[in-house]
Scaffold this motif. Structure first.
Motif, mmCIF file in Angstrom:
data_model
loop_
_atom_site.group_PDB
_atom_site.id
_atom_site.type_symbol
_atom_site.label_atom_id
_atom_site.label_comp_id
_atom_site.label_asym_id
_atom_site.label_seq_id
_atom_site.Cartn_x
_atom_site.Cartn_y
_atom_site.Cartn_z
ATOM 1 N N SER A 1 -3.671 58.958 29.294
ATOM 2 C CA SER A 1 -3.245 57.811 30.099
ATOM 3 C C SER A 1 -1.983 58.184 30.870
ATOM 4 O O SER A 1 -1.193 59.019 30.424
ATOM 5 N N CYS A 2 -1.811 57.590 32.019
ATOM 6 C CA CYS A 2 -0.610 57.800 32.837
ATOM 7 C C CYS A 2 -0.088 56.440 33.272
ATOM 8 O O CYS A 2 -0.866 55.591 33.732
ATOM 9 N N ASN A 3 1.199 56.244 33.141
ATOM 10 C CA ASN A 3 1.817 54.985 33.553
ATOM 11 C C ASN A 3 3.009 55.246 34.453
ATOM 12 O O ASN A 3 3.625 56.311 34.405
ATOM 13 N N ALA A 4 3.300 54.259 35.268
ATOM 14 C CA ALA A 4 4.598 54.159 35.929
ATOM 15 C C ALA A 4 5.175 52.827 35.471
ATOM 16 O O ALA A 4 4.432 51.942 35.019
ATOM 17 N N TYR A 5 6.471 52.672 35.568
ATOM 18 C CA TYR A 5 7.116 51.478 35.008
ATOM 19 C C TYR A 5 8.013 50.832 36.061
ATOM 20 O O TYR A 5 8.831 51.513 36.687
ATOM 21 N N GLY B 1 17.860 41.031 40.052
ATOM 22 C CA GLY B 1 17.325 40.844 41.391
ATOM 23 C C GLY B 1 16.920 42.136 42.085
ATOM 24 O O GLY B 1 16.349 42.089 43.176
ATOM 25 N N ALA B 2 17.189 43.279 41.481
ATOM 26 C CA ALA B 2 16.831 44.573 42.074
ATOM 27 C C ALA B 2 15.603 45.133 41.374
ATOM 28 O O ALA B 2 15.385 44.903 40.174
ATOM 29 N N TRP B 3 14.794 45.898 42.110
ATOM 30 C CA TRP B 3 13.592 46.512 41.576
ATOM 31 C C TRP B 3 13.785 48.018 41.444
ATOM 32 O O TRP B 3 14.243 48.684 42.371
ATOM 33 N N ILE B 4 13.395 48.540 40.295
ATOM 34 C CA ILE B 4 13.607 49.949 39.944
ATOM 35 C C ILE B 4 12.291 50.504 39.409
ATOM 36 O O ILE B 4 11.595 49.835 38.633
ATOM 37 N N MET B 5 11.943 51.728 39.812
ATOM 38 C CA MET B 5 10.768 52.399 39.265
ATOM 39 C C MET B 5 11.199 53.542 38.351
ATOM 40 O O MET B 5 12.142 54.282 38.664
ATOM 41 N N TRP B 6 10.497 53.681 37.234
ATOM 42 C CA TRP B 6 10.593 54.874 36.388
ATOM 43 C C TRP B 6 9.281 55.624 36.581
ATOM 44 O O TRP B 6 8.224 55.179 36.151
ATOM 45 N N ASP B 7 9.354 56.729 37.329
ATOM 46 C CA ASP B 7 8.197 57.521 37.721
ATOM 47 C C ASP B 7 7.320 56.760 38.721
ATOM 48 O O ASP B 7 7.482 55.553 38.926
ATOM 49 N N ALA C 1 14.279 49.682 45.293
ATOM 50 C CA ALA C 1 15.483 50.319 45.830
ATOM 51 C C ALA C 1 15.856 51.603 45.090
ATOM 52 O O ALA C 1 16.587 52.439 45.636
ATOM 53 N N THR C 2 15.384 51.743 43.861
ATOM 54 C CA THR C 2 15.805 52.865 43.016
ATOM 55 C C THR C 2 14.610 53.447 42.289
ATOM 56 O O THR C 2 13.764 52.702 41.777
ATOM 57 N N VAL C 3 14.536 54.770 42.238
ATOM 58 C CA VAL C 3 13.526 55.466 41.430
ATOM 59 C C VAL C 3 14.251 56.422 40.495
ATOM 60 O O VAL C 3 15.129 57.186 40.922
ATOM 61 N N ILE C 4 13.898 56.370 39.221
ATOM 62 C CA ILE C 4 14.416 57.314 38.229
ATOM 63 C C ILE C 4 13.237 58.196 37.833
ATOM 64 O O ILE C 4 12.166 57.689 37.482
ATOM 65 N N LEU C 5 13.417 59.497 37.889
ATOM 66 C CA LEU C 5 12.318 60.422 37.650
ATOM 67 C C LEU C 5 12.447 61.094 36.289
ATOM 68 O O LEU C 5 13.483 61.683 35.976
ATOM 69 N N SER C 6 11.367 61.025 35.495
ATOM 70 C CA SER C 6 11.367 61.742 34.216
ATOM 71 C C SER C 6 11.267 63.238 34.460
ATOM 72 O O SER C 6 12.028 64.029 33.894
ATOM 73 N N HIS C 7 10.318 63.637 35.315
ATOM 74 C CA HIS C 7 10.154 65.031 35.711
ATOM 75 C C HIS C 7 9.142 65.085 36.853
ATOM 76 O O HIS C 7 8.528 64.065 37.190
ATOM 77 N N ALA C 8 8.938 66.265 37.406
ATOM 78 C CA ALA C 8 8.255 66.362 38.702
ATOM 79 C C ALA C 8 6.800 66.792 38.623
ATOM 80 O O ALA C 8 6.256 67.289 39.606
ATOM 81 N N ASN D 1 3.482 59.618 43.865
ATOM 82 C CA ASN D 1 3.665 58.645 44.946
ATOM 83 C C ASN D 1 5.082 58.652 45.514
ATOM 84 O O ASN D 1 5.563 57.624 46.014
ATOM 85 N N ALA D 2 5.718 59.792 45.483
ATOM 86 C CA ALA D 2 7.080 59.890 46.021
ATOM 87 C C ALA D 2 7.158 59.380 47.456
ATOM 88 O O ALA D 2 8.136 58.725 47.842
ATOM 89 N N ARG D 3 6.122 59.649 48.233
ATOM 90 C CA ARG D 3 6.168 59.237 49.659
ATOM 91 C C ARG D 3 6.262 57.731 49.817
ATOM 92 O O ARG D 3 6.831 57.244 50.802
ATOM 93 N N LEU D 4 5.689 56.989 48.873
ATOM 94 C CA LEU D 4 5.766 55.527 48.971
ATOM 95 C C LEU D 4 7.190 55.018 48.806
ATOM 96 O O LEU D 4 7.520 53.911 49.254
ATOM 97 N N PHE D 5 8.026 55.819 48.153
ATOM 98 C CA PHE D 5 9.382 55.379 47.813
ATOM 99 C C PHE D 5 10.437 56.306 48.398
ATOM 100 O O PHE D 5 11.543 56.417 47.863
ATOM 101 N N ALA D 6 10.105 56.939 49.521
ATOM 102 C CA ALA D 6 11.049 57.875 50.150
ATOM 103 C C ALA D 6 12.302 57.169 50.643
ATOM 104 O O ALA D 6 13.343 57.798 50.848
ATOM 105 N N HIS D 7 12.211 55.846 50.826
ATOM 106 C CA HIS D 7 13.355 55.055 51.303
ATOM 107 C C HIS D 7 14.361 54.786 50.182
ATOM 108 O O HIS D 7 15.505 54.413 50.440
#
Length: 264
Positions: free
Chosen positions: A43-47, A53-59, A102-109, A116-122
């Protein structure tokens, strides 16, 4: 072992996004000496995290465009990525578009985490310095990276981390350095008011069996460091009274509610 932090704050919500499946032809890659030649599905997840009020992605999961390919695509090391529901669609179910993050925290590459890095290049990306160096270094192939997936990060705003990092200084989101699987692998400890603390372990281990038996995959940057990181995760879970969510454990994953449900 705990993780030093200031006052214990909390995040508002945690959404588990379905980031696809990774189908590997040989399970023994993850459990050397056992189950040789057996196919295994991970299984693969993103979080998605809401805090103040801010949105953050983990992976960011496996690349959304693979949803257009019946049966998925072999991406790296003979591993097939399969996507049933794009991340964009799951964000839409919550009323969001990628630009809201607004923020992405990366576990690893690896491809199933940075696809989906391109979706969050901003967004502003937070990446361990050692991971970033390896991602863009000459030896990226030996770590199983696919630079085409994250070339956009050369122009993105990237904040480099050196080890543990308390994102907001209140203990609500704490990056825990757990290198070994890759040179700068990280895990994430989040705190929720009702659910309590959850440790998102990334790829410290690929399922509960591997965690309990300290199995180190054959594709690994540093086996001894991987075992130390597994021990550290166990210690943090005990010290913090946290749930341990193992990203690729398909059995555990089936017991965890996914978006649009959220944990608070």
């Amino acid at each position: 072992m705990s993780v030093s932090a200031g006052p214990a704050g909390t995040i508002d919500r945690l959404y588990v996004l379905d980031a696809g499946l990774a189908v590997a032809p040989d399970r023994s890659v993850y459990t050397p000496g056992q189950w040789e030649g057996e196919q295994v599905t991970l299984s693969c997840n993103a979080y998605l995290i809401r805090r103040g009020g801010a949105w953050i992605m983990w992976d960011t999961g496996i690349e959304d465009t693979i949803a257009e390919e019946a049966g998925g695509r072999i991406i790296a090391h003979g591993i097939r990525g399969v996507v049933a529901r794009p991340i964009v669609s799951q964000l839409a179910d919550i009323g969001l578009v990628p630009e809201d993050v607004a923020t992405v925290i990366l576990s690893h590459a690896h491809f199933d985490h940075v696809g989906n890095a391109r979706l969050f290049a901003h967004a502003t990306w937070h990446i361990q310095r050692d991971e970033h160096r390896a991602m863009f270094g000459p030896d990226y192939r030996q770590h199983g990276y696919v630079p085409l997936l994250y070339e956009c990060l050369r122009q993105a705003k990237v904040e480099l981390m050196d080890g543990d990092h308390d994102m907001f200084g209140d203990g609500s989101i704490r990056v825990i350095a757990t290198s070994g699987h890759t040179p700068g692998h990280s895990s994430l400890l989040v705190r929720l008011a009702n659910t309590g603390p959850i440790l998102l372990s990334g790829d410290v281990a690929h399922d509960r069996y591997n965690m309990e038996h300290r199995c180190v995959p054959t594709m690994n940057a540093d086996a001894e460091q991987s075992q130390r990181s597994m021990a550290r995760v166990d210690a943090v879970v005990r010290a913090e009274g946290a749930q341990l969510w193992i990203n690729h454990d398909i059995v555990q994953n089936a017991t965890i509610a996914h978006a649009p449900f959220y944990f608070d």
